[in-house]
Motif scaffolding. Structure first.
Motif, PDB file in Angstrom:
ATOM      1  N   ALA A  71      11.383  12.148  -0.824  1.00 23.23           N
ATOM      2  CA  ALA A  71      11.072  10.724  -0.905  1.00 23.23           C
ATOM      3  C   ALA A  71      12.290   9.886  -0.534  1.00 23.23           C
ATOM      4  O   ALA A  71      13.381  10.097  -1.056  1.00 23.23           O
ATOM      5  CB  ALA A  71      10.606  10.383  -2.322  1.00 23.23           C
ATOM      6  N   GLY A  72      12.103   8.956   0.377  1.00 19.51           N
ATOM      7  CA  GLY A  72      13.186   8.059   0.780  1.00 19.51           C
ATOM      8  C   GLY A  72      14.151   8.644   1.780  1.00 19.51           C
ATOM      9  O   GLY A  72      15.068   7.950   2.235  1.00 19.51           O
ATOM     10  N   ALA A  73      13.998   9.923   2.147  1.00 19.07           N
ATOM     11  CA  ALA A  73      14.913  10.556   3.096  1.00 19.07           C
ATOM     12  C   ALA A  73      14.557  10.153   4.524  1.00 19.07           C
ATOM     13  O   ALA A  73      13.418   9.775   4.808  1.00 19.07           O
ATOM     14  CB  ALA A  73      14.855  12.067   2.955  1.00 19.07           C
ATOM     15  N   PRO A  74      15.513  10.221   5.435  1.00 17.87           N
ATOM     16  CA  PRO A  74      15.220   9.906   6.838  1.00 17.87           C
ATOM     17  C   PRO A  74      14.145  10.826   7.409  1.00 17.87           C
ATOM     18  O   PRO A  74      14.074  12.008   7.062  1.00 17.87           O
ATOM     19  CB  PRO A  74      16.567  10.134   7.538  1.00 17.87           C
ATOM     20  N   THR A  75      13.310  10.280   8.259  1.00 15.75           N
ATOM     21  CA  THR A  75      12.254  11.083   8.882  1.00 15.75           C
ATOM     22  C   THR A  75      12.728  11.776  10.144  1.00 15.75           C
ATOM     23  O   THR A  75      12.089  12.722  10.606  1.00 15.75           O
ATOM     24  CB  THR A  75      11.044  10.201   9.218  1.00 15.75           C
ATOM     25  N   ARG A 114      19.662   3.447  11.258  1.00 11.25           N
ATOM     26  CA  ARG A 114      19.264   4.832  11.515  1.00 11.25           C
ATOM     27  C   ARG A 114      18.257   4.951  12.645  1.00 11.25           C
ATOM     28  O   ARG A 114      17.535   5.935  12.759  1.00 11.25           O
ATOM     29  CB  ARG A 114      18.700   5.468  10.251  1.00 11.25           C
ATOM     30  N   ASP A 328      22.817   9.118   4.623  1.00  8.11           N
ATOM     31  CA  ASP A 328      21.740   8.306   5.160  1.00  8.11           C
ATOM     32  C   ASP A 328      21.919   6.868   4.685  1.00  8.11           C
ATOM     33  O   ASP A 328      22.938   6.520   4.068  1.00  8.11           O
ATOM     34  CB  ASP A 328      20.370   8.857   4.737  1.00  8.11           C
ATOM     35  N   SER A 330      20.463   5.280   2.328  1.00 10.31           N
ATOM     36  CA  SER A 330      20.353   5.077   0.884  1.00 10.31           C
ATOM     37  C   SER A 330      21.555   5.602   0.118  1.00 10.31           C
ATOM     38  O   SER A 330      21.793   5.209  -1.025  1.00 10.31           O
ATOM     39  CB  SER A 330      19.083   5.768   0.364  1.00 10.31           C
ATOM     40  N   ASN A 332      21.699   8.691  -0.836  1.00  9.12           N
ATOM     41  CA  ASN A 332      21.184   9.764  -1.683  1.00  9.12           C
ATOM     42  C   ASN A 332      20.910  11.056  -0.915  1.00  9.12           C
ATOM     43  O   ASN A 332      20.571  12.070  -1.522  1.00  9.12           O
ATOM     44  CB  ASN A 332      19.878   9.319  -2.353  1.00  9.12           C
ATOM     45  N   HIS A 333      21.032  11.003   0.397  1.00 11.99           N
ATOM     46  CA  HIS A 333      20.714  12.157   1.240  1.00 11.99           C
ATOM     47  C   HIS A 333      21.873  12.384   2.209  1.00 11.99           C
ATOM     48  O   HIS A 333      22.287  11.459   2.911  1.00 11.99           O
ATOM     49  CB  HIS A 333      19.409  11.924   1.993  1.00 11.99           C
ATOM     50  N   ASP A 346      19.984  16.475  -1.186  1.00 15.83           N
ATOM     51  CA  ASP A 346      19.075  15.401  -1.561  1.00 15.83           C
ATOM     52  C   ASP A 346      19.140  15.194  -3.064  1.00 15.83           C
ATOM     53  O   ASP A 346      18.805  16.102  -3.835  1.00 15.83           O
ATOM     54  CB  ASP A 346      17.642  15.742  -1.150  1.00 15.83           C
ATOM     55  N   ASN A 347      19.617  14.003  -3.462  1.00 16.46           N
ATOM     56  CA  ASN A 347      19.713  13.689  -4.889  1.00 16.46           C
ATOM     57  C   ASN A 347      20.439  14.785  -5.664  1.00 16.46           C
ATOM     58  O   ASN A 347      20.024  15.176  -6.753  1.00 16.46           O
ATOM     59  CB  ASN A 347      18.312  13.455  -5.462  1.00 16.46           C
TER      60      ASN A 347
END
Length: 365
Positions: A71-75, A114, A328, A330, A332-333, A346-347
């Motif tokens: 969740a919230g990570a780059p696609t 990004r 990223d 946020s 967080n990643h 991730d987190n």
């Protein structure tokens, strides 16, 4: 668990299998006598069982790629593999090739949105051409557009393993570091719109790597080693690129690269770092001491204050001694590249993106 721990566990387990169960006797400690009770076979078996019992309680990161959509990570991410640029989704699946340009792609850097990336392509000996590429929401890349000003002449040690290429968050400029005219270590900042350039340099045998822009789009951070005193003067420094001057060492030292604190490997030193999007913190990859030629040192990501350089208490254990970290939007990643293989945090949890070591040289999201 490190590869050294794996080998130790396997060896001790094998040794334990050679001990007949009926040969073991209860361990007792005679009064006022030390160590005389230690029967060699019993010690080997007990140690094997203790090590086996302890290590099985420590979760070992899976060696299989994690296909989770965090969740919230780059696609999407842009990676360099064997001199070509490719777009991957967040699970490592190839989406598209980036059109080729003059030269061999070696470095990639992302802006804050990004979607805008910069590529550095080797066009000759110690010459690099810079390009801008846009990634659409579906992962399709635009045709790379060259930045004005022509080639940058600089001997770059390595883009990927040393984070020698960075884009300002707003996309207004990029920075490269290396040697411009031996032995002058140099940082070059290029205006992405006009191609105008500024250089800062330092004489002698110093070494610069791991450049990262602060969210203020003005402060350039980097790691600096003094060639005359590597262990004593290695520092993380901050350069205000808006000020006059060309002296690289007029930058402000924030802290030495030695880092200690809870969750940080013993005798740890920063290999690379990145500013986090909040502007208040940094994330550094910290490697512990090596205890032999075959030892795999402990490694972790650690949060640091961008104001004081002190640890913030955030850490994430890594299964490999990576020399790479990129965040990223946020914070967080984080991306990792280890010996050509892509990983991510991730987190606070590490997982692999790709299954094998596929010769990825650089990546960004």
């Amino acid at each position: 668990m490190t590869r050294t721990e794996d080998r130790l566990r396997a060896a001790l387990d094998d040794a334990a299998q050679t001990v007949a169960p009926d040969s073991l006797v209860p361990l007792t400690v005679p009064p006022r006598r030390r160590f005389t009770w230690m029967a060699p076979l019993a010690v080997a078996a007990a140690l094997a069982l203790v090590v086996f019992g302890v290590t099985t309680l420590i979760p070992k990161p899976s060696d299989e790629p994690d296909r989770t959509a965090f969740a919230g990570a780059p696609t999407h991410l842009l990676a360099i593999r064997k001199g070509q640029a490719v777009v991957l989704d967040g699970t490592g699946r190839k989406v598209a090739d980036v059109p080729a340009a003059q030269g061999r792609y070696e470095g990639v850097a992302a802006t804050a949105d990004r979607r805008t990336f910069f590529l550095a392509a080797a066009a000759g000996k110690d010459e690099y051409l810079l390009y801008r590429v846009e990634i659409a929401a579906d992962g399709s890349p635009s045709r790379p557009r060259p930045l004005p000003g022509g080639a940058v002449r600089l001997a770059v040690h390595s883009f990927g393993s040393e984070n020698g290429f960075a884009a300002a968050p707003d996309g207004s400029k990029v920075a490269l570091v290396g040697l411009q005219s031996h032995p002058r270590t140099t940082a070059v900042v290029i205006d992405a719109r006009t191609g105008a350039r500024r250089t800062w340099s330092a004489p002698g045998s110093g070494w610069i790597k791991s450049v990262s822009w602060s969210p203020d789009n003005r402060t350039l951070g980097f790691l600096w080693w003094d060639g005359q005193a590597l262990t004593k003067k290695a520092t993380l420094r901050l350069l205000d690129t808006s000020r006059d001057g060309t002296d690289l060492l007029a930058s402000r030292p924030l802290r030495t690269i030695e880092v200690s604190g809870p969750g940080i490997p013993a005798h740890g030193e920063m290999n690379v770092f990145t500013f986090n999007p909040d502007g208040e913190t940094l994330t550094a990859q910290v490697q512990g001491a090596e205890y032999g030629p075959d030892d795999v040192p402990e490694s972790a990501l650690a949060g640091l204050s961008a104001r004081t350089g002190e640890p913030t208490g955030w850490t994430a254990r890594l299964p490999v001694d990576s020399f790479f970290v990129k965040t990223d939007a946020s914070g967080n990643h984080f991306l990792q590249v280890d010996d050509g293989r892509l990983g991510r945090v991730d987190n606070g949890r590490f997982s692999w993106i790709t299954k094998t070591h596929e010769e990825y040289e650089d990546a960004s999201w």
